[in-house]
Write a protein that holds these residues in place. Structure first.
Motif, PDB file in Angstrom:
ATOM      1  N   UNK A 191       0.821  -1.207   0.000  1.00 57.79           N
ATOM      2  CA  UNK A 191       0.000   0.000   0.000  1.00 57.79           C
ATOM      3  C   UNK A 191       0.856   1.259   0.000  1.00 57.79           C
ATOM      4  N   UNK A 192       1.948   1.240   0.781  1.00 53.30           N
ATOM      5  CA  UNK A 192       2.840   2.406   0.817  1.00 53.30           C
ATOM      6  C   UNK A 192       3.476   2.628  -0.554  1.00 53.30           C
ATOM      7  N   UNK A 193       3.971   1.557  -1.162  1.00 53.50           N
ATOM      8  CA  UNK A 193       4.608   1.684  -2.479  1.00 53.50           C
ATOM      9  C   UNK A 193       3.609   2.149  -3.527  1.00 53.50           C
ATOM     10  N   UNK A 194       2.408   1.581  -3.515  1.00 50.59           N
ATOM     11  CA  UNK A 194       1.385   1.982  -4.486  1.00 50.59           C
ATOM     12  C   UNK A 194       0.973   3.433  -4.295  1.00 50.59           C
ATOM     13  N   UNK A 195       0.778   3.840  -3.036  1.00 55.29           N
ATOM     14  CA  UNK A 195       0.358   5.219  -2.785  1.00 55.29           C
ATOM     15  C   UNK A 195       1.420   6.207  -3.227  1.00 55.29           C
ATOM     16  N   UNK A 196       2.693   5.918  -2.936  1.00 51.47           N
ATOM     17  CA  UNK A 196       3.760   6.821  -3.365  1.00 51.47           C
ATOM     18  C   UNK A 196       3.885   6.821  -4.890  1.00 51.47           C
ATOM     19  N   UNK A 197       3.682   5.650  -5.504  1.00 52.35           N
ATOM     20  CA  UNK A 197       3.742   5.598  -6.961  1.00 52.35           C
ATOM     21  C   UNK A 197       2.629   6.407  -7.611  1.00 52.35           C
ATOM     22  N   UNK A 198       1.404   6.268  -7.082  1.00 49.88           N
ATOM     23  CA  UNK A 198       0.275   7.018  -7.633  1.00 49.88           C
ATOM     24  C   UNK A 198       0.466   8.515  -7.418  1.00 49.88           C
ATOM     25  N   UNK A 199       0.891   8.907  -6.211  1.00 51.19           N
ATOM     26  CA  UNK A 199       1.106  10.332  -5.932  1.00 51.19           C
ATOM     27  C   UNK A 199       2.227  10.899  -6.803  1.00 51.19           C
ATOM     28  N   UNK A 200       3.278  10.100  -7.031  1.00 56.33           N
ATOM     29  CA  UNK A 200       4.368  10.561  -7.899  1.00 56.33           C
ATOM     30  C   UNK A 200       3.870  10.761  -9.324  1.00 56.33           C
ATOM     31  N   UNK A 201       3.075   9.825  -9.816  1.00 49.00           N
ATOM     32  CA  UNK A 201       2.531   9.952 -11.173  1.00 49.00           C
ATOM     33  C   UNK A 201       1.600  11.160 -11.277  1.00 49.00           C
ATOM     34  N   UNK A 202       0.720  11.319 -10.285  1.00 46.82           N
ATOM     35  CA  UNK A 202      -0.200  12.454 -10.312  1.00 46.82           C
ATOM     36  C   UNK A 202       0.551  13.777 -10.231  1.00 46.82           C
ATOM     37  N   UNK A 203       1.600  13.809  -9.412  1.00 45.97           N
ATOM     38  CA  UNK A 203       2.391  15.030  -9.318  1.00 45.97           C
ATOM     39  C   UNK A 203       3.143  15.339 -10.595  1.00 45.97           C
ATOM     40  N   UNK A 204       3.611  14.283 -11.281  1.00 51.80           N
ATOM     41  CA  UNK A 204       4.353  14.490 -12.529  1.00 51.80           C
ATOM     42  C   UNK A 204       3.454  14.962 -13.652  1.00 51.80           C
ATOM     43  N   UNK A 205       2.194  14.528 -13.650  1.00 46.78           N
ATOM     44  CA  UNK A 205       1.277  14.878 -14.742  1.00 46.78           C
ATOM     45  C   UNK A 205       0.365  16.044 -14.402  1.00 46.78           C
ATOM     46  N   UNK A 206       0.494  16.596 -13.185  1.00 50.72           N
ATOM     47  CA  UNK A 206      -0.352  17.735 -12.804  1.00 50.72           C
ATOM     48  C   UNK A 206      -0.019  18.932 -13.678  1.00 50.72           C
ATOM     49  N   UNK A 207      -1.032  19.578 -14.186  1.00 52.90           N
ATOM     50  CA  UNK A 207      -0.851  20.714 -15.078  1.00 52.90           C
ATOM     51  C   UNK A 207      -1.260  22.001 -14.389  1.00 52.90           C
ATOM     52  N   UNK A 208      -0.485  23.032 -14.635  1.00 48.98           N
ATOM     53  CA  UNK A 208      -0.822  24.365 -14.169  1.00 48.98           C
ATOM     54  C   UNK A 208      -1.269  25.188 -15.373  1.00 48.98           C
ATOM     55  N   UNK A 209      -2.323  25.931 -15.181  1.00 50.00           N
ATOM     56  CA  UNK A 209      -2.809  26.770 -16.282  1.00 50.00           C
ATOM     57  C   UNK A 209      -1.792  27.859 -16.604  1.00 50.00           C
ATOM     58  N   UNK A 210      -1.379  27.940 -17.868  1.00 49.51           N
ATOM     59  CA  UNK A 210      -0.455  28.972 -18.283  1.00 49.51           C
ATOM     60  C   UNK A 210      -1.129  30.335 -18.264  1.00 49.51           C
ATOM     61  N   UNK A 211      -0.343  31.371 -17.972  1.00 52.26           N
ATOM     62  CA  UNK A 211      -0.902  32.719 -17.885  1.00 52.26           C
ATOM     63  C   UNK A 211      -1.566  33.119 -19.198  1.00 52.26           C
ATOM     64  N   UNK A 212      -0.954  32.739 -20.330  1.00 50.11           N
ATOM     65  CA  UNK A 212      -1.527  33.113 -21.623  1.00 50.11           C
ATOM     66  C   UNK A 212      -2.892  32.465 -21.824  1.00 50.11           C
ATOM     67  N   UNK A 213      -3.050  31.225 -21.309  1.00 48.33           N
ATOM     68  CA  UNK A 213      -4.336  30.551 -21.439  1.00 48.33           C
ATOM     69  C   UNK A 213      -5.389  31.220 -20.571  1.00 48.33           C
ATOM     70  N   UNK A 214      -4.992  31.682 -19.397  1.00 45.61           N
ATOM     71  CA  UNK A 214      -5.945  32.338 -18.500  1.00 45.61           C
ATOM     72  C   UNK A 214      -6.351  33.692 -19.072  1.00 45.61           C
ATOM     73  N   UNK A 215      -5.400  34.426 -19.656  1.00 41.87           N
ATOM     74  CA  UNK A 215      -5.718  35.738 -20.235  1.00 41.87           C
ATOM     75  C   UNK A 215      -6.753  35.595 -21.341  1.00 41.87           C
ATOM     76  N   UNK A 216      -6.699  34.500 -22.081  1.00 41.72           N
ATOM     77  CA  UNK A 216      -7.662  34.294 -23.158  1.00 41.72           C
ATOM     78  C   UNK A 216      -9.090  34.147 -22.643  1.00 41.72           C
TER      79      UNK A 216
END
Length: 267
Positions: A142-167
């Protein structure tokens, strides 16, 4: 004296015979093996550094040598940790309220580390077969799976670019009804390009972090333009030690205040 010397010699002969039958001494054999492996590791690191520096096997195989120059005046840069901290990075997205940030940054990692250090002292059984240790096996998985899932989610998390928000500003103006208010539109553009949506949400855009409120209907909260001006200028003067000072000038502060005063909720 001779009898003592004879005993030591006999003991040494038994030691040599035991080594001959059961293995080799640490020196020089084990030390030689460690030296060779250490040399191999160093050579691999040096080789990877040379490939990274001079771009063998194609450019940027191991990453760029130098990225773009840092801009100390930027308000849109979103810092991200190294990959091995992605699990903690995403954990902060889950515990995003100010009262629970300490739980994600200190509480959970510290508790897990204490449990790991205490495990050898708590579990003193000699049984090591995995089939007879279901609790430990399930906990480790469970510890390994949770850290793996959190690592994947953190790696693929997207932040909205300022140019996209201005649009999205024209859409905001149309939905809020301030498309003819140029000062409010200018304030909306400042809001969109300055990284405000990293903590605030506005008409579904952005993310609510650190307990920051949705500003879509800020005008309904009874604040005057001067109050909004002063608050944005120095949030800490009003007890908000989380929101930073952005260094806006008076014109920008007035435009932001006009934008918030025009934000009465979508029509």
């Amino acid at each position: 004296m001779s009898s003592g010397l004879d005993r030591r010699r006999a003991g040494f002969q038994r030691y040599k015979q035991d080594v001959k039958e059961r293995g080799k001494p640490f020196y020089p054999y084990a030390m030689f093996h460690d030296t060779v492996m250490s040399l191999v590791v160093v050579c691999v690191i040096v080789g990877l550094a040379v490939i990274w520096k001079y771009g063998f096997f194609g450019d940027h195989v191991l990453g760029v040598v130098n990225g773009p120059k840092a801009d100390p005046g930027t308000r849109t840069f979103v810092p991200r940790p190294d990959w091995y901290f992605y699990f903690l990075f995403y954990l902060l997205r889950i515990f995003k309220w100010p009262e629970s940030v300490i739980l994600a940054t200190i509480g959970i990692p510290t508790i897990l580390l204490i449990l790991l250090l205490a495990l050898p002292f708590v579990d003193v059984r000699t049984e090591r077969r995995l089939s007879r240790r279901p609790v430990v096996v399930v906990a480790a998985v469970l510890v390994v799976l949770s850290m793996g899932v959190l690592t994947y989610k953190g790696a693929t998390a997207k932040e909205a670019l300022a140019s996209e928000v201005v649009q999205a500003v024209p859409t905001w103006a149309a939905r809020q009804g301030f498309q003819d208010n140029q000062e409010a539109i200018a304030g909306a553009k400042i809001f969109a390009s300055s990284g405000c949506t990293a903590c605030h949400t506005y008409l579904g855009t952005g993310s609510s972090n650190q307990g920051a409120p949705d500003l879509s209907n800020e005008a309904t909260r009874g604040k005057s333009k001067q109050q909004l001006h002063d608050y944005i200028k120095d949030p800490s003067a009003f007890g908000n030690n989380i929101m930073p000072k952005f260094g806006f000038n008076d014109t920008q502060l007035n435009q932001l205040a006009s934008f918030l005063l025009a934000s009465k909720g979508p029509k």
